[in-house]
Design a protein around this motif. Sequence first.
Motif, PDB file in Angstrom:
ATOM      1  N   LEU A   1     -80.444  23.774 -27.806  1.00 14.77           N
ATOM      2  CA  LEU A   1     -80.231  23.631 -29.241  1.00 14.77           C
ATOM      3  C   LEU A   1     -80.989  24.698 -30.021  1.00 14.77           C
ATOM      4  O   LEU A   1     -80.489  25.231 -31.018  1.00 14.77           O
ATOM      5  CB  LEU A   1     -80.670  22.237 -29.701  1.00 14.77           C
ATOM      6  CG  LEU A   1     -79.780  21.071 -29.267  1.00 14.77           C
ATOM      7  CD1 LEU A   1     -80.458  19.739 -29.582  1.00 14.77           C
ATOM      8  CD2 LEU A   1     -78.410  21.143 -29.939  1.00 14.77           C
TER       9      LEU A   1
ATOM     10  N   ALA B   1     -79.514  27.574 -32.559  1.00 11.96           N
ATOM     11  CA  ALA B   1     -80.006  27.719 -33.930  1.00 11.96           C
ATOM     12  C   ALA B   1     -80.431  29.157 -34.219  1.00 11.96           C
ATOM     13  O   ALA B   1     -80.124  29.715 -35.277  1.00 11.96           O
ATOM     14  CB  ALA B   1     -81.169  26.757 -34.176  1.00 11.96           C
TER      15      ALA B   1
ATOM     16  N   GLN C   1     -78.832  25.264 -38.967  1.00 12.64           N
ATOM     17  CA  GLN C   1     -78.065  24.108 -38.508  1.00 12.64           C
ATOM     18  C   GLN C   1     -76.565  24.393 -38.517  1.00 12.64           C
ATOM     19  O   GLN C   1     -76.051  25.107 -39.377  1.00 12.64           O
ATOM     20  CB  GLN C   1     -78.348  22.895 -39.398  1.00 12.64           C
ATOM     21  CG  GLN C   1     -79.740  22.319 -39.220  1.00 12.64           C
ATOM     22  CD  GLN C   1     -79.960  21.082 -40.073  1.00 12.64           C
ATOM     23  OE1 GLN C   1     -79.422  20.949 -41.165  1.00 12.64           O
ATOM     24  NE2 GLN C   1     -80.769  20.164 -39.574  1.00 12.64           N
ATOM     25  N   THR C   2     -75.846  23.781 -37.570  1.00 16.69           N
ATOM     26  CA  THR C   2     -74.387  23.899 -37.562  1.00 16.69           C
ATOM     27  C   THR C   2     -73.768  23.111 -38.709  1.00 16.69           C
ATOM     28  O   THR C   2     -72.667  23.427 -39.169  1.00 16.69           O
ATOM     29  CB  THR C   2     -73.811  23.390 -36.232  1.00 16.69           C
ATOM     30  OG1 THR C   2     -74.260  22.040 -36.009  1.00 16.69           O
ATOM     31  CG2 THR C   2     -74.272  24.270 -35.071  1.00 16.69           C
TER      32      THR C   2
ATOM     33  N   LEU D   1     -71.838  20.211 -30.014  1.00 21.54           N
ATOM     34  CA  LEU D   1     -72.782  19.421 -29.227  1.00 21.54           C
ATOM     35  C   LEU D   1     -72.279  19.171 -27.818  1.00 21.54           C
ATOM     36  O   LEU D   1     -73.061  19.196 -26.863  1.00 21.54           O
ATOM     37  CB  LEU D   1     -73.065  18.098 -29.937  1.00 21.54           C
ATOM     38  CG  LEU D   1     -74.031  17.146 -29.223  1.00 21.54           C
ATOM     39  CD1 LEU D   1     -75.373  17.816 -28.983  1.00 21.54           C
ATOM     40  CD2 LEU D   1     -74.201  15.865 -30.031  1.00 21.54           C
TER      41      LEU D   1
ATOM     42  N   ASP E   1     -79.392  18.210 -33.689  1.00 24.63           N
ATOM     43  CA  ASP E   1     -79.832  19.581 -33.928  1.00 24.63           C
ATOM     44  C   ASP E   1     -81.311  19.583 -34.278  1.00 24.63           C
ATOM     45  O   ASP E   1     -81.937  18.521 -34.439  1.00 24.63           O
ATOM     46  CB  ASP E   1     -79.027  20.188 -35.093  1.00 24.63           C
ATOM     47  CG  ASP E   1     -78.819  21.694 -34.960  1.00 24.63           C
ATOM     48  OD1 ASP E   1     -79.621  22.342 -34.269  1.00 24.63           O
ATOM     49  OD2 ASP E   1     -77.860  22.207 -35.548  1.00 24.63           O
TER      50      ASP E   1
END
Length: 470
Positions: free
Chosen positions: A409, A413, A360-361, A204, A136
Amino acid sequence: MTITATVPSPRTSGGTPRRALAAPEAVWSGQAEARARGKAARRAVSRSAHAAPLRADRDPVELVERANDGRLAHLVPLRVGRMAASPFAFLRGAAAVMAHDLAGSPVSGLTAQICGDAHLSNVGFYASPERRLVLDVNDFDETVVGPWEYDLKRLAVSVVVAGREAGAPEDTCRQAAYDAARAYRQTARTLAKLPFLQAWTFDLAQVLAAADVDDLAGTLDRVRDKAVGNGSAKVAARFTQRVQNDGWRFVEQPPVLTQVVGVDERAVEDGLRGYLETLPAERRTLLARFTVADVAFRVVGVGSVGTRAYVVLLHGNGEDDALVLQVKEARSSVHVADPACEPGPGHDGRRVVLGQRAMQTASDPLLGWATVSGRPFLVRTFRDMKGSIDPVTLRGHQLDDYARLCGALLARAHARTLDPRVLAAYVGKSDELDLALTTFAAGYADRAEADHAALLAAVRSGRLPAESGV
Protein backbone atom coordinates in the motif's frame (compact mmCIF):
# COMPACT_ATOMS: atom_id res chain seq x y z
CA MET A 1 -4.56 19.93 -29.69
CA THR A 2 -2.59 22.75 -28.08
CA ILE A 3 0.60 21.68 -26.35
CA THR A 4 1.73 23.92 -23.52
CA ALA A 5 5.37 22.87 -23.34
CA THR A 6 7.91 20.71 -25.12
CA VAL A 7 10.51 18.45 -23.60
CA PRO A 8 13.70 19.31 -25.50
CA SER A 9 15.52 15.99 -25.80
CA PRO A 10 13.63 12.69 -25.08
CA ARG A 11 12.44 10.77 -28.17
CA THR A 12 10.37 7.69 -28.72
CA SER A 13 11.92 4.58 -30.22
CA GLY A 14 10.68 5.73 -33.63
CA GLY A 15 12.50 9.03 -33.41
CA THR A 16 9.43 11.27 -32.98
CA PRO A 17 9.98 13.98 -30.34
CA ARG A 18 7.97 13.43 -27.15
CA ARG A 19 5.96 16.46 -26.13
CA ALA A 20 4.59 17.13 -22.68
CA LEU A 21 1.18 18.33 -21.58
CA ALA A 22 2.57 20.25 -18.60
CA ALA A 23 5.51 22.41 -17.64
CA PRO A 24 8.89 20.66 -18.17
CA GLU A 25 9.62 20.32 -14.45
CA ALA A 26 6.39 18.35 -13.99
CA VAL A 27 6.96 15.94 -16.88
CA TRP A 28 7.38 12.20 -16.40
CA SER A 29 10.20 11.34 -18.77
CA GLY A 30 10.39 8.45 -21.19
CA GLN A 31 11.18 4.89 -20.11
CA ALA A 32 14.90 5.06 -20.77
CA GLU A 33 15.28 8.40 -19.01
CA ALA A 34 13.22 7.22 -16.03
CA ARG A 35 15.34 4.11 -15.59
CA ALA A 36 18.52 6.13 -15.97
CA ARG A 37 17.40 8.54 -13.26
CA GLY A 38 16.70 5.72 -10.81
CA LYS A 39 19.98 3.96 -11.51
CA ALA A 40 21.93 7.20 -11.20
CA ALA A 41 20.38 7.72 -7.76
CA ARG A 42 21.40 4.16 -6.84
CA ARG A 43 24.99 4.85 -7.85
CA ALA A 44 25.01 8.01 -5.74
CA VAL A 45 23.51 6.31 -2.65
CA SER A 46 23.63 2.53 -2.68
CA ARG A 47 20.71 0.47 -1.44
CA SER A 48 22.91 -1.08 1.24
CA ALA A 49 23.58 2.42 2.62
CA HIS A 50 20.08 2.38 4.12
CA ALA A 51 21.23 -0.13 6.72
CA ALA A 52 23.28 2.57 8.44
CA PRO A 53 22.17 3.47 11.98
CA LEU A 54 20.79 6.95 12.56
CA ARG A 55 22.24 9.75 14.67
CA ALA A 56 22.17 9.09 18.39
CA ASP A 57 23.35 12.42 19.81
CA ARG A 58 20.06 13.41 21.43
CA ASP A 59 17.92 13.12 24.53
CA PRO A 60 14.61 11.47 23.51
CA VAL A 61 12.81 12.97 26.49
CA GLU A 62 13.89 16.46 25.46
CA LEU A 63 12.52 15.81 21.96
CA VAL A 64 9.21 14.69 23.45
CA GLU A 65 9.14 17.84 25.58
CA ARG A 66 9.74 19.98 22.50
CA ALA A 67 6.92 18.18 20.69
CA ASN A 68 4.63 19.10 23.59
CA ASP A 69 5.23 22.83 23.01
CA GLY A 70 2.05 24.55 21.88
CA ARG A 71 -0.23 21.75 23.02
CA LEU A 72 -2.94 22.23 25.62
CA ALA A 73 -1.03 21.92 28.88
CA HIS A 74 -3.74 20.07 30.78
CA LEU A 75 -3.68 17.26 28.17
CA VAL A 76 0.11 16.78 28.03
CA PRO A 77 0.05 14.25 30.93
CA LEU A 78 -2.54 12.24 29.01
CA ARG A 79 -0.34 12.25 25.91
CA VAL A 80 2.71 11.14 27.90
CA GLY A 81 0.65 8.46 29.61
CA ARG A 82 -0.50 7.03 26.31
CA MET A 83 3.06 7.04 24.95
CA ALA A 84 4.34 5.36 28.10
CA ALA A 85 1.95 2.41 27.71
CA SER A 86 4.36 0.36 25.56
CA PRO A 87 7.30 0.68 23.12
CA PHE A 88 4.88 0.57 20.16
CA ALA A 89 2.71 3.29 21.71
CA PHE A 90 5.87 5.34 22.24
CA LEU A 91 6.87 4.87 18.60
CA ARG A 92 3.40 6.00 17.48
CA GLY A 93 3.62 9.18 19.51
CA ALA A 94 7.29 9.88 18.82
CA ALA A 95 7.17 10.87 15.16
CA ALA A 96 9.21 13.96 16.06
CA VAL A 97 11.93 11.82 17.63
CA MET A 98 12.38 9.64 14.56
CA ALA A 99 12.12 12.64 12.22
CA HIS A 100 15.00 14.23 14.14
CA ASP A 101 17.02 11.05 13.76
CA LEU A 102 16.26 10.63 10.05
CA ALA A 103 17.38 14.15 9.16
CA GLY A 104 20.82 13.89 7.60
CA SER A 105 20.60 10.14 6.95
CA PRO A 106 21.50 8.70 3.53
CA VAL A 107 18.74 9.42 0.99
CA SER A 108 18.42 8.53 -2.66
CA GLY A 109 17.52 12.06 -3.72
CA LEU A 110 14.20 10.79 -5.11
CA THR A 111 11.25 12.45 -3.43
CA ALA A 112 7.52 11.77 -3.24
CA GLN A 113 4.57 13.01 -1.27
CA ILE A 114 5.20 11.03 1.91
CA CYS A 115 2.96 10.24 4.85
CA GLY A 116 5.73 11.37 7.19
CA ASP A 117 4.52 8.99 9.92
CA ALA A 118 4.13 5.64 8.17
CA HIS A 119 3.69 2.99 10.85
CA LEU A 120 1.46 -0.09 10.94
CA SER A 121 -1.37 1.67 12.78
CA ASN A 122 -1.65 4.41 10.16
CA VAL A 123 -3.23 2.07 7.63
CA GLY A 124 -6.92 1.28 7.71
CA PHE A 125 -10.35 1.12 6.11
CA TYR A 126 -12.51 4.17 5.39
CA ALA A 127 -15.35 5.22 3.08
CA SER A 128 -14.78 6.44 -0.47
CA PRO A 129 -17.03 9.11 -2.04
CA GLU A 130 -18.99 6.23 -3.61
CA ARG A 131 -19.62 4.72 -0.14
CA ARG A 132 -17.37 1.72 -0.69
CA LEU A 133 -14.66 0.57 1.66
CA VAL A 134 -11.11 1.58 0.84
CA LEU A 135 -7.95 0.28 2.55
CA ASP A 136 -5.05 2.69 2.40
CA VAL A 137 -2.60 4.84 4.33
CA ASN A 138 -4.88 7.06 6.41
CA ASP A 139 -2.93 9.51 8.57
CA PHE A 140 -1.28 12.57 7.06
CA ASP A 141 -0.61 14.97 9.92
CA GLU A 142 3.11 14.93 9.07
CA THR A 143 2.87 14.74 5.28
CA VAL A 144 5.44 16.60 3.19
CA VAL A 145 7.30 16.13 -0.07
CA GLY A 146 10.37 14.23 1.05
CA PRO A 147 12.51 11.08 0.74
CA TRP A 148 10.35 8.01 0.21
CA GLU A 149 12.85 6.09 2.36
CA TYR A 150 11.66 7.92 5.48
CA ASP A 151 8.24 6.29 5.22
CA LEU A 152 9.56 2.84 4.41
CA LYS A 153 12.10 2.94 7.24
CA ARG A 154 9.47 3.99 9.78
CA LEU A 155 7.12 1.29 8.55
CA ALA A 156 9.80 -1.42 8.84
CA VAL A 157 10.73 -0.28 12.35
CA SER A 158 7.09 -0.39 13.43
CA VAL A 159 6.86 -3.99 12.19
CA VAL A 160 9.72 -5.08 14.47
CA VAL A 161 8.52 -3.09 17.50
CA ALA A 162 4.94 -4.36 17.16
CA GLY A 163 6.12 -7.94 16.61
CA ARG A 164 8.29 -7.90 19.70
CA GLU A 165 5.43 -6.48 21.74
CA ALA A 166 3.17 -9.26 20.45
CA GLY A 167 5.72 -11.81 21.68
CA ALA A 168 6.92 -12.93 18.27
CA PRO A 169 10.43 -14.43 18.01
CA GLU A 170 13.12 -12.07 16.78
CA ASP A 171 13.54 -14.02 13.53
CA THR A 172 9.82 -13.63 12.86
CA CYS A 173 10.01 -9.87 13.45
CA ARG A 174 12.98 -9.49 11.13
CA GLN A 175 11.35 -11.65 8.46
CA ALA A 176 8.22 -9.49 8.62
CA ALA A 177 10.28 -6.30 8.23
CA TYR A 178 12.11 -7.90 5.30
CA ASP A 179 8.81 -8.83 3.68
CA ALA A 180 7.41 -5.32 4.16
CA ALA A 181 10.38 -3.94 2.24
CA ARG A 182 10.20 -6.69 -0.37
CA ALA A 183 6.46 -6.09 -0.94
CA TYR A 184 7.18 -2.38 -1.34
CA ARG A 185 9.92 -3.09 -3.87
CA GLN A 186 7.92 -5.67 -5.83
CA THR A 187 4.83 -3.46 -5.95
CA ALA A 188 6.90 -0.54 -7.23
CA ARG A 189 8.28 -2.80 -9.95
CA THR A 190 4.78 -4.04 -10.84
CA LEU A 191 3.45 -0.49 -11.10
CA ALA A 192 6.41 0.52 -13.27
CA LYS A 193 5.33 -2.00 -15.92
CA LEU A 194 1.70 -0.91 -16.12
CA PRO A 195 0.11 1.76 -18.31
CA PHE A 196 -0.02 4.99 -16.32
CA LEU A 197 -3.79 4.97 -15.82
CA GLN A 198 -3.76 1.33 -14.64
CA ALA A 199 -0.99 2.11 -12.17
CA TRP A 200 -2.94 5.14 -10.94
CA THR A 201 -6.06 3.03 -10.31
CA PHE A 202 -4.27 -0.07 -8.95
CA ASP A 203 -7.06 -1.31 -6.68
CA LEU A 204 -7.21 -3.13 -3.37
CA ALA A 205 -7.86 -6.53 -4.95
CA GLN A 206 -4.64 -6.18 -6.91
CA VAL A 207 -2.75 -5.08 -3.79
CA LEU A 208 -4.07 -8.04 -1.79
CA ALA A 209 -3.10 -10.44 -4.56
CA ALA A 210 0.39 -8.95 -4.75
CA ALA A 211 0.84 -9.07 -0.97
CA ASP A 212 -0.41 -12.68 -0.55
CA VAL A 213 -2.28 -12.28 2.74
CA ASP A 214 -4.10 -15.60 3.15
CA ASP A 215 -3.30 -15.89 6.86
CA LEU A 216 -4.69 -12.40 7.44
CA ALA A 217 -7.91 -12.88 5.46
CA GLY A 218 -10.12 -13.69 8.45
CA THR A 219 -8.87 -10.70 10.43
CA LEU A 220 -9.34 -8.38 7.46
CA ASP A 221 -12.89 -9.65 7.00
CA ARG A 222 -13.76 -9.01 10.65
CA VAL A 223 -12.31 -5.49 10.59
CA ARG A 224 -14.03 -4.79 7.27
CA ASP A 225 -17.42 -5.98 8.55
CA LYS A 226 -17.10 -3.84 11.67
CA ALA A 227 -16.01 -0.79 9.65
CA VAL A 228 -19.15 -0.93 7.50
CA GLY A 229 -21.24 -0.18 10.59
CA ASN A 230 -19.16 2.81 11.67
CA GLY A 231 -20.41 6.26 10.78
CA SER A 232 -22.18 9.37 11.95
CA ALA A 233 -25.39 7.55 12.91
CA LYS A 234 -23.47 5.24 15.26
CA VAL A 235 -21.44 8.14 16.71
CA ALA A 236 -24.59 10.17 17.31
CA ALA A 237 -26.34 7.22 18.97
CA ARG A 238 -23.39 6.56 21.26
CA PHE A 239 -22.16 10.04 22.15
CA THR A 240 -25.18 12.37 21.93
CA GLN A 241 -28.55 12.74 23.63
CA ARG A 242 -31.52 15.05 23.47
CA VAL A 243 -31.53 17.62 26.26
CA GLN A 244 -34.94 19.02 27.18
CA ASN A 245 -35.47 22.49 25.66
CA ASP A 246 -31.88 22.50 24.40
CA GLY A 247 -31.82 20.12 21.43
CA TRP A 248 -29.25 17.41 20.86
CA ARG A 249 -25.92 17.60 22.71
CA PHE A 250 -22.77 15.53 23.05
CA VAL A 251 -22.61 13.66 26.36
CA GLU A 252 -19.49 14.65 28.28
CA GLN A 253 -16.91 11.96 29.06
CA PRO A 254 -14.05 14.01 30.53
CA PRO A 255 -11.23 14.34 29.78
CA VAL A 256 -11.79 12.67 26.40
CA LEU A 257 -15.08 14.38 25.42
CA THR A 258 -16.06 17.76 26.85
CA GLN A 259 -18.53 20.50 25.98
CA VAL A 260 -17.53 23.61 24.06
CA VAL A 261 -19.57 26.76 24.67
CA GLY A 262 -19.55 30.49 24.06
CA VAL A 263 -16.70 32.04 22.12
CA ASP A 264 -14.99 28.73 21.31
CA GLU A 265 -18.16 27.21 19.90
CA ARG A 266 -18.80 30.24 17.70
CA ALA A 267 -15.18 30.20 16.52
CA VAL A 268 -15.54 26.60 15.32
CA GLU A 269 -18.79 27.41 13.53
CA ASP A 270 -17.17 30.45 11.88
CA GLY A 271 -14.26 28.25 10.80
CA LEU A 272 -16.66 25.81 9.16
CA ARG A 273 -18.00 28.59 6.94
CA GLY A 274 -14.50 29.12 5.58
CA TYR A 275 -14.06 25.35 5.28
CA LEU A 276 -16.98 25.19 2.84
CA GLU A 277 -14.95 27.23 0.37
CA THR A 278 -12.29 24.48 0.26
CA LEU A 279 -14.81 21.94 -1.06
CA PRO A 280 -16.02 21.43 -4.64
CA ALA A 281 -19.21 23.34 -5.42
CA GLU A 282 -21.49 20.29 -5.39
CA ARG A 283 -20.33 19.31 -1.91
CA ARG A 284 -20.85 22.84 -0.64
CA THR A 285 -24.42 22.53 -1.88
CA LEU A 286 -24.84 19.28 0.04
CA LEU A 287 -23.45 20.61 3.32
CA ALA A 288 -25.52 23.80 3.07
CA ARG A 289 -28.57 21.63 3.79
CA PHE A 290 -27.26 20.73 7.25
CA THR A 291 -27.50 22.75 10.46
CA VAL A 292 -25.09 22.68 13.40
CA ALA A 293 -26.60 21.18 16.56
CA ASP A 294 -23.59 21.01 18.89
CA VAL A 295 -19.81 21.27 19.16
CA ALA A 296 -17.59 19.37 21.59
CA PHE A 297 -13.86 18.89 22.27
CA ARG A 298 -12.62 15.33 21.74
CA VAL A 299 -9.15 13.98 22.47
CA VAL A 300 -7.84 11.74 19.68
CA GLY A 301 -5.02 9.28 19.06
CA VAL A 302 -1.59 9.19 20.69
CA GLY A 303 0.61 11.64 18.82
CA SER A 304 -2.30 14.09 18.40
CA VAL A 305 -3.20 14.33 22.08
CA GLY A 306 -3.01 17.92 23.28
CA THR A 307 -3.86 19.44 19.92
CA ARG A 308 -7.18 21.22 19.56
CA ALA A 309 -9.70 18.77 18.13
CA TYR A 310 -13.46 19.18 17.91
CA VAL A 311 -16.42 17.11 16.83
CA VAL A 312 -19.42 18.88 15.32
CA LEU A 313 -22.90 17.36 15.26
CA LEU A 314 -25.02 18.43 12.29
CA HIS A 315 -28.56 17.45 11.35
CA GLY A 316 -29.86 17.14 7.82
CA ASN A 317 -33.23 15.74 6.78
CA GLY A 318 -34.59 15.55 10.33
CA GLU A 319 -32.91 14.76 13.63
CA ASP A 320 -32.35 11.14 12.62
CA ASP A 321 -30.14 12.32 9.76
CA ALA A 322 -26.90 12.98 11.67
CA LEU A 323 -23.53 14.01 10.28
CA VAL A 324 -20.50 14.28 12.57
CA LEU A 325 -17.44 16.21 11.38
CA GLN A 326 -14.03 16.29 13.02
CA VAL A 327 -12.27 19.67 13.10
CA LYS A 328 -8.67 18.91 14.05
CA GLU A 329 -5.78 21.31 14.56
CA ALA A 330 -3.00 20.92 11.99
CA ARG A 331 0.44 21.61 13.44
CA SER A 332 3.65 21.99 11.47
CA SER A 333 5.02 18.70 10.18
CA VAL A 334 7.77 17.13 12.27
CA HIS A 335 9.84 17.20 9.06
CA VAL A 336 9.49 20.95 8.55
CA ALA A 337 13.13 21.71 9.44
CA ASP A 338 14.62 18.84 7.41
CA PRO A 339 16.44 20.23 4.33
CA ALA A 340 15.58 17.03 2.44
CA CYS A 341 11.86 17.86 2.72
CA GLU A 342 9.62 20.55 1.29
CA PRO A 343 7.22 21.95 3.91
CA GLY A 344 4.45 22.68 1.42
CA PRO A 345 1.62 25.24 1.71
CA GLY A 346 1.77 27.78 4.53
CA HIS A 347 -1.61 26.67 5.91
CA ASP A 348 -0.96 23.33 7.60
CA GLY A 349 -4.55 22.18 7.21
CA ARG A 350 -4.23 22.69 3.48
CA ARG A 351 -0.85 20.88 3.53
CA VAL A 352 -2.46 17.84 5.16
CA VAL A 353 -5.47 17.80 2.85
CA LEU A 354 -3.45 18.19 -0.36
CA GLY A 355 -0.97 15.54 0.79
CA GLN A 356 -3.78 13.13 1.60
CA ARG A 357 -5.49 13.67 -1.73
CA ALA A 358 -2.17 13.13 -3.51
CA MET A 359 -1.40 9.81 -1.82
CA GLN A 360 -4.77 8.11 -1.48
CA THR A 361 -6.62 6.40 -4.33
CA ALA A 362 -9.84 7.87 -2.89
CA SER A 363 -10.36 10.35 -0.06
CA ASP A 364 -13.16 11.47 2.24
CA PRO A 365 -15.49 13.58 0.04
CA LEU A 366 -15.87 16.12 2.88
CA LEU A 367 -12.13 16.53 3.44
CA GLY A 368 -11.12 20.18 3.61
CA TRP A 369 -9.38 22.77 5.75
CA ALA A 370 -10.33 25.69 7.96
CA THR A 371 -8.96 28.44 10.16
CA VAL A 372 -10.30 28.63 13.71
CA SER A 373 -9.23 31.52 15.94
CA GLY A 374 -6.22 32.07 13.68
CA ARG A 375 -5.05 28.43 13.85
CA PRO A 376 -4.99 26.00 10.89
CA PHE A 377 -7.31 22.99 11.03
CA LEU A 378 -8.32 20.11 8.79
CA VAL A 379 -11.94 18.99 8.56
CA ARG A 380 -13.20 15.51 7.72
CA THR A 381 -16.05 13.11 8.38
CA PHE A 382 -15.63 11.54 11.81
CA ARG A 383 -15.26 7.74 11.86
CA ASP A 384 -16.87 7.26 8.45
CA MET A 385 -16.70 3.48 7.91
CA LYS A 386 -13.31 3.46 9.61
CA GLY A 387 -11.59 0.32 10.85
CA SER A 388 -8.04 -0.79 11.49
CA ILE A 389 -6.00 -3.74 12.66
CA ASP A 390 -4.16 -3.58 15.97
CA PRO A 391 -0.75 -4.93 14.92
CA VAL A 392 0.30 -5.99 18.43
CA THR A 393 -2.54 -8.55 18.45
CA LEU A 394 -1.32 -10.36 15.35
CA ARG A 395 0.04 -13.86 15.75
CA GLY A 396 2.08 -16.28 13.65
CA HIS A 397 2.18 -15.44 9.99
CA GLN A 398 -0.43 -12.67 10.38
CA LEU A 399 2.27 -10.14 11.22
CA ASP A 400 4.16 -11.14 8.10
CA ASP A 401 1.02 -10.84 5.99
CA TYR A 402 0.12 -7.43 7.40
CA ALA A 403 3.67 -6.17 6.88
CA ARG A 404 3.52 -7.16 3.21
CA LEU A 405 0.11 -5.54 2.81
CA CYS A 406 1.28 -2.26 4.33
CA GLY A 407 4.47 -2.30 2.25
CA ALA A 408 2.46 -2.75 -0.95
CA LEU A 409 0.00 0.00 0.00
CA LEU A 410 2.85 2.38 0.78
CA ALA A 411 4.48 1.75 -2.59
CA ARG A 412 1.17 2.44 -4.33
CA ALA A 413 0.80 5.69 -2.39
CA HIS A 414 4.33 6.87 -3.23
CA ALA A 415 3.96 5.95 -6.91
CA ARG A 416 1.17 8.49 -7.28
CA THR A 417 3.70 11.33 -7.04
CA LEU A 418 7.04 9.62 -7.79
CA ASP A 419 7.30 7.99 -11.21
CA PRO A 420 7.19 4.24 -10.39
CA ARG A 421 9.68 3.57 -13.20
CA VAL A 422 12.24 5.76 -11.45
CA LEU A 423 11.50 4.18 -8.08
CA ALA A 424 11.63 0.65 -9.54
CA ALA A 425 14.99 1.35 -11.15
CA TYR A 426 16.36 2.42 -7.79
CA VAL A 427 15.00 -0.45 -5.67
CA GLY A 428 16.03 -2.99 -8.32
CA LYS A 429 15.52 -6.71 -8.79
CA SER A 430 17.69 -8.04 -5.96
CA ASP A 431 16.88 -7.99 -2.25
CA GLU A 432 19.76 -5.66 -1.38
CA LEU A 433 17.38 -2.95 -0.19
CA ASP A 434 15.19 -5.44 1.69
CA LEU A 435 18.18 -6.75 3.63
CA ALA A 436 19.44 -3.25 4.40
CA LEU A 437 16.08 -2.13 5.75
CA THR A 438 15.77 -5.28 7.86
CA THR A 439 19.09 -4.47 9.51
CA PHE A 440 18.05 -0.86 9.98
CA ALA A 441 14.65 -1.78 11.41
CA ALA A 442 16.03 -4.17 14.02
CA GLY A 443 18.65 -1.64 15.12
CA TYR A 444 16.25 1.28 15.35
CA ALA A 445 13.67 -0.89 17.16
CA ASP A 446 16.31 -1.39 19.87
CA ARG A 447 16.66 2.37 20.10
CA ALA A 448 12.88 2.92 20.24
CA GLU A 449 12.68 0.50 23.15
CA ALA A 450 15.53 2.31 24.91
CA ASP A 451 13.80 5.65 24.26
CA HIS A 452 10.60 4.26 25.76
CA ALA A 453 12.56 3.18 28.83
CA ALA A 454 13.97 6.73 29.07
CA LEU A 455 10.44 8.12 28.93
CA LEU A 456 9.37 5.82 31.77
CA ALA A 457 12.37 6.95 33.82
CA ALA A 458 11.42 10.59 33.20
CA VAL A 459 7.89 9.88 34.42
CA ARG A 460 9.16 8.12 37.56
CA SER A 461 11.53 10.99 38.35
CA GLY A 462 8.80 13.58 37.92
CA ARG A 463 10.44 15.20 34.89
CA LEU A 464 7.38 14.38 32.77
CA PRO A 465 3.81 14.33 34.11
CA ALA A 466 1.78 11.30 33.03
CA GLU A 467 -1.84 10.23 33.29
CA SER A 468 -2.33 6.58 32.41
CA GLY A 469 -5.36 4.45 31.68
CA VAL A 470 -7.29 7.15 29.76
